[in-house]
Motif scaffolding. Structure first.
Motif, short mmCIF file in Angstrom:
data_model
loop_
_atom_site.label_atom_id
_atom_site.label_comp_id
_atom_site.label_asym_id
_atom_site.label_seq_id
_atom_site.Cartn_x
_atom_site.Cartn_y
_atom_site.Cartn_z
N VAL A 214 -19.12 -12.10 -7.36
CA VAL A 214 -18.26 -13.30 -7.56
C VAL A 214 -17.27 -13.10 -6.38
CG1 VAL A 214 -16.44 -14.34 -9.00
CG2 VAL A 214 -18.35 -13.29 -10.00
N LYS A 215 -16.84 -14.06 -5.62
CA LYS A 215 -15.96 -14.26 -4.43
C LYS A 215 -14.52 -14.24 -4.56
CE LYS A 215 -19.64 -14.27 -1.86
NZ LYS A 215 -20.15 -13.19 -0.91
N VAL A 216 -13.81 -13.58 -3.79
CA VAL A 216 -12.27 -13.53 -4.11
C VAL A 216 -11.73 -14.93 -3.71
CG1 VAL A 216 -12.16 -11.10 -3.57
CG2 VAL A 216 -12.00 -12.64 -1.69
N LYS A 217 -10.52 -15.23 -4.33
CA LYS A 217 -9.87 -16.44 -3.86
C LYS A 217 -9.42 -16.51 -2.41
CE LYS A 217 -7.92 -16.60 -8.47
NZ LYS A 217 -6.63 -16.55 -9.44
N LYS A 218 -9.15 -15.49 -1.68
CA LYS A 218 -8.67 -15.61 -0.45
C LYS A 218 -9.11 -14.16 0.15
CE LYS A 218 -3.96 -13.97 -1.28
NZ LYS A 218 -2.79 -14.23 -1.33
N PRO A 219 -9.32 -14.27 1.74
CA PRO A 219 -9.85 -12.88 2.28
C PRO A 219 -8.66 -12.03 2.37
CG PRO A 219 -9.70 -14.64 3.82
CD PRO A 219 -9.55 -15.47 2.36
N ALA A 220 -8.75 -10.67 2.63
CA ALA A 220 -7.56 -9.89 2.96
C ALA A 220 -7.03 -10.43 4.40
CB ALA A 220 -8.18 -8.46 3.19
N SER A 221 -5.54 -10.16 4.38
CA SER A 221 -4.87 -10.70 5.54
C SER A 221 -5.03 -9.85 6.80
CB SER A 221 -3.29 -10.78 5.15
OG SER A 221 -2.72 -9.63 4.80
N LYS A 222 -4.54 -10.10 7.79
CA LYS A 222 -4.61 -9.31 8.73
C LYS A 222 -3.63 -8.04 8.84
CE LYS A 222 -5.60 -12.65 12.55
NZ LYS A 222 -5.46 -13.13 13.91
N SER A 223 -2.53 -8.27 8.00
CA SER A 223 -1.76 -7.23 7.94
C SER A 223 -2.15 -6.17 6.78
CB SER A 223 -0.22 -7.65 7.39
OG SER A 223 -0.52 -8.13 6.07
N GLN A 224 -2.97 -6.74 5.86
CA GLN A 224 -3.75 -5.98 4.95
C GLN A 224 -4.64 -4.96 5.72
OE1 GLN A 224 -4.94 -8.73 2.05
NE2 GLN A 224 -3.47 -7.82 0.54
N GLN A 225 -5.35 -5.66 6.50
CA GLN A 225 -6.46 -5.02 7.21
C GLN A 225 -6.02 -3.75 8.27
OE1 GLN A 225 -8.73 -7.58 9.38
NE2 GLN A 225 -9.27 -8.84 7.40
N LEU A 226 -4.76 -4.14 8.83
CA LEU A 226 -3.97 -3.38 9.58
C LEU A 226 -3.59 -1.92 8.62
CD1 LEU A 226 -2.57 -2.33 12.33
CD2 LEU A 226 -0.67 -3.76 11.58
N VAL A 227 -3.02 -2.19 7.49
CA VAL A 227 -2.40 -0.98 6.81
C VAL A 227 -3.52 -0.23 6.20
CG1 VAL A 227 -1.35 -0.60 4.55
CG2 VAL A 227 -0.50 -2.19 6.14
N LEU A 228 -4.79 -0.88 6.00
CA LEU A 228 -5.94 -0.07 5.71
C LEU A 228 -6.43 0.92 6.71
CD1 LEU A 228 -8.04 0.27 3.54
CD2 LEU A 228 -9.42 -1.39 4.53
N GLU A 229 -6.29 0.43 7.74
CA GLU A 229 -6.67 1.24 9.22
C GLU A 229 -5.65 2.46 9.00
OE1 GLU A 229 -7.29 -1.27 12.54
OE2 GLU A 229 -8.96 -2.25 11.73
N ILE A 230 -4.51 2.06 9.08
CA ILE A 230 -3.38 3.12 8.96
C ILE A 230 -3.55 4.25 7.91
CG2 ILE A 230 -0.70 3.50 9.03
CD1 ILE A 230 -0.26 0.82 10.21
N LEU A 231 -3.86 3.65 6.85
CA LEU A 231 -3.89 4.61 5.61
C LEU A 231 -5.34 5.68 6.02
CD1 LEU A 231 -3.64 2.30 2.50
CD2 LEU A 231 -2.29 4.38 2.92
#
Length: 323
Positions: A214-231
């Motif tokens: 089942v697909k999500v309503k919206k993809p992860a934002s650029k800021s979420q992707q950036l924070v994931l990399e920082i984590l």
């Protein structure tokens, strides 16, 4: 699953014998496994990190012959219906599990479990958000599944609209083999069992993402992707990582990175870094004979007073008391 493990799980435990007499719960969970402050706030028992004192992932058989009352916990819980069936209520929603079904519940989810009979085996697998492999999660980013969104939201410090996920046995044939391997390793406790279980958990997460379409309503934002990399940077380089270094690495202003991190995770960069350092310090203090001064050095902290204050704040005891 090995026959010896299955036979062990099928045997009636002392607690189950008591419950079979009265059909009422005889809880074998120690009192210090409950968080008194959160329990009072939620008006229901809330389980803390007691189960992870000596292991990263905790596995247990749910006791049969009595319904278990509503409660919540400060960790993720997987309920795996190994045999038979059962009914649960999760955050007010009725959920039915048949053989092979998997129920994943978020941190803070409230749930109760109905009566289990002799032929019903429900396995609990407990793990924390810190045990979600960041490198794996980053690699799964393109899947954009509901499960990916569920994990991403938790890793970024939030709690979105998805609080539990039910994986039907029809969807997860390959997952059952991985779960059986986790259970076997846990109960056999052979050499390197913890390492094997952690590896299987990463495989399990990847398999669930692959099988839950089942697909999500919206993809992860650029800021979420950036924070994931920082984590991920904090996880792998907690000894020396800093906002200044990350600003250079990602070509952003230091204050911008700080603000984005706080907005997406709900906590500051320094708080998250200190938490990671304390977690690793705790592992070293409880599993090695290294002096406290060497532990401080290995986690990237030089100030002794600061280290003791932070450690006390996280574990309510001094570093030396873990020896």
């Amino acid at each position: 699953m090995l026959d010896a493990i299955l036979n062990k799980l099928m045997k009636t435990t002392p607690v189950e014998k008591e419950q079979l007499k009265s059909f009422e719960v005889h809880d074998d969970i120690p009192i210090d496994a409950f968080d008194p402050a959160l329990s009072e706030k939620d008006h229901a028992p809330v389980l803390n990190d007691h189960f992870f004192r000596n292991k990263r992932i905790y596995v247990s058989k749910h006791n049969r012959y009595a319904p278990y009352p509503e409660h919540s916990h400060t960790f993720f819980e997987i309920n795996y219906m190994l045999r038979g069936s059962c009914d649960e209520v999760v955050d007010g929603e009725k959920v039915h599990l048949d053989t092979g079904d998997i129920l994943l519940m978020d941190i803070g989810s409230r749930h109760s479990i109905g009566y289990l009979g002799t032929n019903d085996l429900l396995i609990n697998i407990l793990f924390r958000d810190r045990d979600i492999n960041l490198e794996l999660l980053n690699g799964l980013r393109s899947s954009q599944s509901v499960f990916y969104e569920f994990l991403l939201d938790r890793k970024l410090g939030g709690r979105g609209d998805i609080h539990h996920l039910l994986f039907s046995h029809a969807q997860v044939d390959e997952v059952q083999d991985t779960l059986d391997r986790i259970i076997d390793e846990y109960y056999l406790q052979r050499q390197f069992a913890d390492t094997m279980i952690s590896g299987y958990m990463s495989i399990l997460i990847a398999q669930l993402v692959r099988n839950y379409h089942v697909k999500v309503k919206k993809p992860a934002s650029k800021s979420q992707q950036l924070v994931l990399e920082i984590l991920q940077d904090i996880d792998s380089d907690f000894q020396t990582v800093s906002l200044e270094k990350l600003a250079v690495k990602y070509k952003y202003n230091r204050n911008y990175l700080s603000n984005v991190f706080k907005r997406e995770t709900g906590t500051t960069f320094s708080e998250t870094l200190n938490k990671q350092r304390m977690l690793n310090a705790h592992i070293l203090l409880t599993s090695t004979a290294l002096p406290v001064s060497e532990v401080m050095k290995r986690v990237g902290i030089r100030n002794k007073a600061f280290f003791y204050r932070k450690y006390m704040g996280y574990y309510q005891k001094t570093p030396g008391s873990n020896r």
